[in-house]
Design a protein around this motif. Structure first.
Motif, mmCIF file in Angstrom:
data_model
loop_
_atom_site.group_PDB
_atom_site.id
_atom_site.type_symbol
_atom_site.label_atom_id
_atom_site.label_comp_id
_atom_site.label_asym_id
_atom_site.label_seq_id
_atom_site.Cartn_x
_atom_site.Cartn_y
_atom_site.Cartn_z
ATOM 1 N N PRO A 93 0.801 -1.234 0.000
ATOM 2 C CA PRO A 93 0.000 0.000 0.000
ATOM 3 C C PRO A 93 0.831 1.279 0.000
ATOM 4 O O PRO A 93 0.405 2.287 -0.575
ATOM 5 N N GLU A 94 2.000 1.255 0.601
ATOM 6 C CA GLU A 94 2.842 2.452 0.645
ATOM 7 C C GLU A 94 3.379 2.830 -0.732
ATOM 8 O O GLU A 94 3.757 3.975 -0.958
ATOM 9 N N VAL A 95 3.438 1.857 -1.631
ATOM 10 C CA VAL A 95 3.875 2.133 -3.005
ATOM 11 C C VAL A 95 2.676 2.722 -3.746
ATOM 12 O O VAL A 95 1.734 2.021 -4.087
ATOM 13 N N GLN A 96 2.724 4.021 -3.954
ATOM 14 C CA GLN A 96 1.625 4.729 -4.594
ATOM 15 C C GLN A 96 1.650 4.585 -6.116
ATOM 16 O O GLN A 96 0.612 4.550 -6.750
ATOM 17 N N GLN A 97 2.850 4.531 -6.662
ATOM 18 C CA GLN A 97 3.019 4.365 -8.102
ATOM 19 C C GLN A 97 4.212 3.455 -8.323
ATOM 20 O O GLN A 97 5.184 3.506 -7.571
ATOM 21 N N CYS A 98 4.133 2.647 -9.373
ATOM 22 C CA CYS A 98 5.222 1.732 -9.703
ATOM 23 C C CYS A 98 5.382 1.714 -11.220
ATOM 24 O O CYS A 98 4.417 1.463 -11.942
ATOM 25 N N TYR A 99 6.594 1.988 -11.666
ATOM 26 C CA TYR A 99 6.885 2.005 -13.092
ATOM 27 C C TYR A 99 8.014 1.029 -13.383
ATOM 28 O O TYR A 99 9.055 1.068 -12.730
ATOM 29 N N PHE A 100 7.813 0.157 -14.356
ATOM 30 C CA PHE A 100 8.851 -0.731 -14.875
ATOM 31 C C PHE A 100 9.476 0.056 -16.017
ATOM 32 O O PHE A 100 8.785 0.412 -16.980
ATOM 33 N N VAL A 101 10.772 0.369 -15.925
ATOM 34 C CA VAL A 101 11.365 1.355 -16.818
ATOM 35 C C VAL A 101 12.583 0.820 -17.572
ATOM 36 O O VAL A 101 13.157 -0.201 -17.202
ATOM 37 N N THR A 102 12.959 1.541 -18.597
ATOM 38 C CA THR A 102 14.211 1.277 -19.305
ATOM 39 C C THR A 102 15.309 2.118 -18.672
ATOM 40 O O THR A 102 15.034 3.024 -17.885
ATOM 41 N N GLY A 103 16.538 1.839 -19.037
ATOM 42 C CA GLY A 103 17.654 2.609 -18.507
ATOM 43 C C GLY A 103 18.432 1.812 -17.479
ATOM 44 O O GLY A 103 18.351 0.591 -17.421
ATOM 45 N N ASP A 104 19.161 2.512 -16.631
ATOM 46 C CA ASP A 104 20.011 1.857 -15.637
ATOM 47 C C ASP A 104 19.200 1.133 -14.572
ATOM 48 O O ASP A 104 19.556 0.038 -14.146
ATOM 49 N N SER A 105 18.122 1.761 -14.112
ATOM 50 C CA SER A 105 17.299 1.126 -13.086
ATOM 51 C C SER A 105 16.196 0.311 -13.760
ATOM 52 O O SER A 105 15.940 0.450 -14.951
ATOM 53 N N ASP A 106 15.566 -0.548 -12.974
ATOM 54 C CA ASP A 106 14.500 -1.400 -13.511
ATOM 55 C C ASP A 106 13.105 -0.925 -13.116
ATOM 56 O O ASP A 106 12.152 -1.103 -13.855
ATOM 57 N N PHE A 107 13.001 -0.345 -11.917
ATOM 58 C CA PHE A 107 11.719 0.155 -11.432
ATOM 59 C C PHE A 107 11.908 1.536 -10.826
ATOM 60 O O PHE A 107 12.951 1.826 -10.237
ATOM 61 N N ILE A 108 10.883 2.352 -10.961
ATOM 62 C CA ILE A 108 10.789 3.616 -10.238
ATOM 63 C C ILE A 108 9.527 3.509 -9.386
ATOM 64 O O ILE A 108 8.438 3.216 -9.902
ATOM 65 N N LEU A 109 9.678 3.737 -8.085
ATOM 66 C CA LEU A 109 8.558 3.667 -7.167
ATOM 67 C C LEU A 109 8.340 5.031 -6.525
ATOM 68 O O LEU A 109 9.306 5.721 -6.190
ATOM 69 N N ILE A 110 7.083 5.387 -6.353
ATOM 70 C CA ILE A 110 6.717 6.548 -5.546
ATOM 71 C C ILE A 110 6.103 5.974 -4.279
ATOM 72 O O ILE A 110 5.107 5.248 -4.339
ATOM 73 N N ILE A 111 6.731 6.276 -3.154
ATOM 74 C CA ILE A 111 6.337 5.681 -1.877
ATOM 75 C C ILE A 111 5.962 6.796 -0.904
ATOM 76 O O ILE A 111 6.640 7.826 -0.844
ATOM 77 N N VAL A 112 4.883 6.577 -0.147
ATOM 78 C CA VAL A 112 4.477 7.515 0.903
ATOM 79 C C VAL A 112 4.441 6.759 2.227
ATOM 80 O O VAL A 112 3.796 5.710 2.325
ATOM 81 N N VAL A 113 5.149 7.304 3.211
ATOM 82 C CA VAL A 113 5.205 6.709 4.557
ATOM 83 C C VAL A 113 5.082 7.821 5.600
ATOM 84 O O VAL A 113 5.388 8.977 5.314
ATOM 85 N N PRO A 114 4.662 7.461 6.806
ATOM 86 C CA PRO A 114 4.543 8.488 7.853
ATOM 87 C C PRO A 114 5.882 9.060 8.312
ATOM 88 O O PRO A 114 5.962 10.226 8.707
ATOM 89 N N SER A 115 6.944 8.261 8.256
ATOM 90 C CA SER A 115 8.240 8.727 8.755
ATOM 91 C C SER A 115 9.361 7.924 8.094
ATOM 92 O O SER A 115 9.122 6.876 7.492
ATOM 93 N N MET A 116 10.575 8.397 8.275
ATOM 94 C CA MET A 116 11.726 7.667 7.752
ATOM 95 C C MET A 116 11.911 6.345 8.484
ATOM 96 O O MET A 116 12.379 5.378 7.894
ATOM 97 N N LYS A 117 11.538 6.282 9.740
ATOM 98 C CA LYS A 117 11.608 5.014 10.474
ATOM 99 C C LYS A 117 10.682 3.991 9.814
ATOM 100 O O LYS A 117 11.051 2.829 9.636
ATOM 101 N N ASP A 118 9.476 4.425 9.416
ATOM 102 C CA ASP A 118 8.562 3.529 8.715
ATOM 103 C C ASP A 118 9.143 3.098 7.371
ATOM 104 O O ASP A 118 8.949 1.965 6.938
ATOM 105 N N TYR A 119 9.869 4.003 6.720
ATOM 106 C CA TYR A 119 10.506 3.644 5.454
ATOM 107 C C TYR A 119 11.582 2.583 5.671
ATOM 108 O O TYR A 119 11.712 1.650 4.886
ATOM 109 N N GLU A 120 12.338 2.715 6.750
ATOM 110 C CA GLU A 120 13.357 1.713 7.033
ATOM 111 C C GLU A 120 12.723 0.328 7.207
ATOM 112 O O GLU A 120 13.208 -0.665 6.664
ATOM 113 N N VAL A 121 11.606 0.266 7.923
ATOM 114 C CA VAL A 121 10.895 -1.005 8.107
ATOM 115 C C VAL A 121 10.427 -1.534 6.753
ATOM 116 O O VAL A 121 10.567 -2.728 6.451
ATOM 117 N N LEU A 122 9.900 -0.654 5.932
ATOM 118 C CA LEU A 122 9.430 -1.052 4.605
ATOM 119 C C LEU A 122 10.573 -1.566 3.734
ATOM 120 O O LEU A 122 10.413 -2.546 3.009
#
Length: 160
Positions: A93-122
């Protein structure tokens, strides 16, 4: 589903701005009856052109959250491993948008979390536990200048 015509695209343009616009008002703006508008909207919902009717919430008005842009780099591009990652990202659910992309990376994610601590857990849950993720790069947004779900009218016109 038959192709969209100018009335369908005009309806979509209005609904993208406010999907609670009364069908009578839409009909008056584009020159069709409310019943015709209702049939067209029903057809576009049934065919999946209209995926959902939602309310877009301004998260900053109700709670302080952290929005992150994350590049994900996979170890292997075997289809079953990519599909596994796609399934994890789309089910999170925290992943608001997910793109499978070309280039150096494979995915671009837009993530929303309440705090950086929550991001670390994620990160432990969706990145570090996946042996196929080589590494990921996180960018913390400082401000959201534009967040839009509307398709530009030029794209809608191309569907006619």
């Amino acid at each position: 589903m038959k192709s969209l015509d100018q009335f369908d695209t005009a309806i979509l343009k209005i609904l993208q701005k406010d999907n609670l616009t009364p069908q009578r008002d839409i009909g008056e703006k584009i020159g069709l009856s409310a019943a015709a508008i209702q049939r067209r909207i029903k057809r576009m919902r049934e065919s999946g052109i209209i995926k959902a009717d939602v309310s877009v919430i301004d998260i900053n008005k109700i709670h302080h959250c952290v929005t992150l842009v994350v590049e994900v780099f996979m170890e292997s591009e075997k289809i079953e491993l990519l599909d596994h990652a796609k399934a994890i990202f789309t089910a999170t659910p925290e992943v608001q948008q997910c793109y499978f992309v070309t280039g150096d990376s494979d995915f671009i994610l837009i993530i929303v979390v309440p705090s950086m601590k929550d991001y670390e857990v994620l990160t432990r849950k969706i990145f570090y536990s996946n042996k196929n993720i080589n590494h990921f790069r996180t960018m913390v947004t400082m401000d959201t200048l534009k967040s839009n779900l509307e398709l530009p009218y030029q794209i809608l016109q191309q569907l006619e």
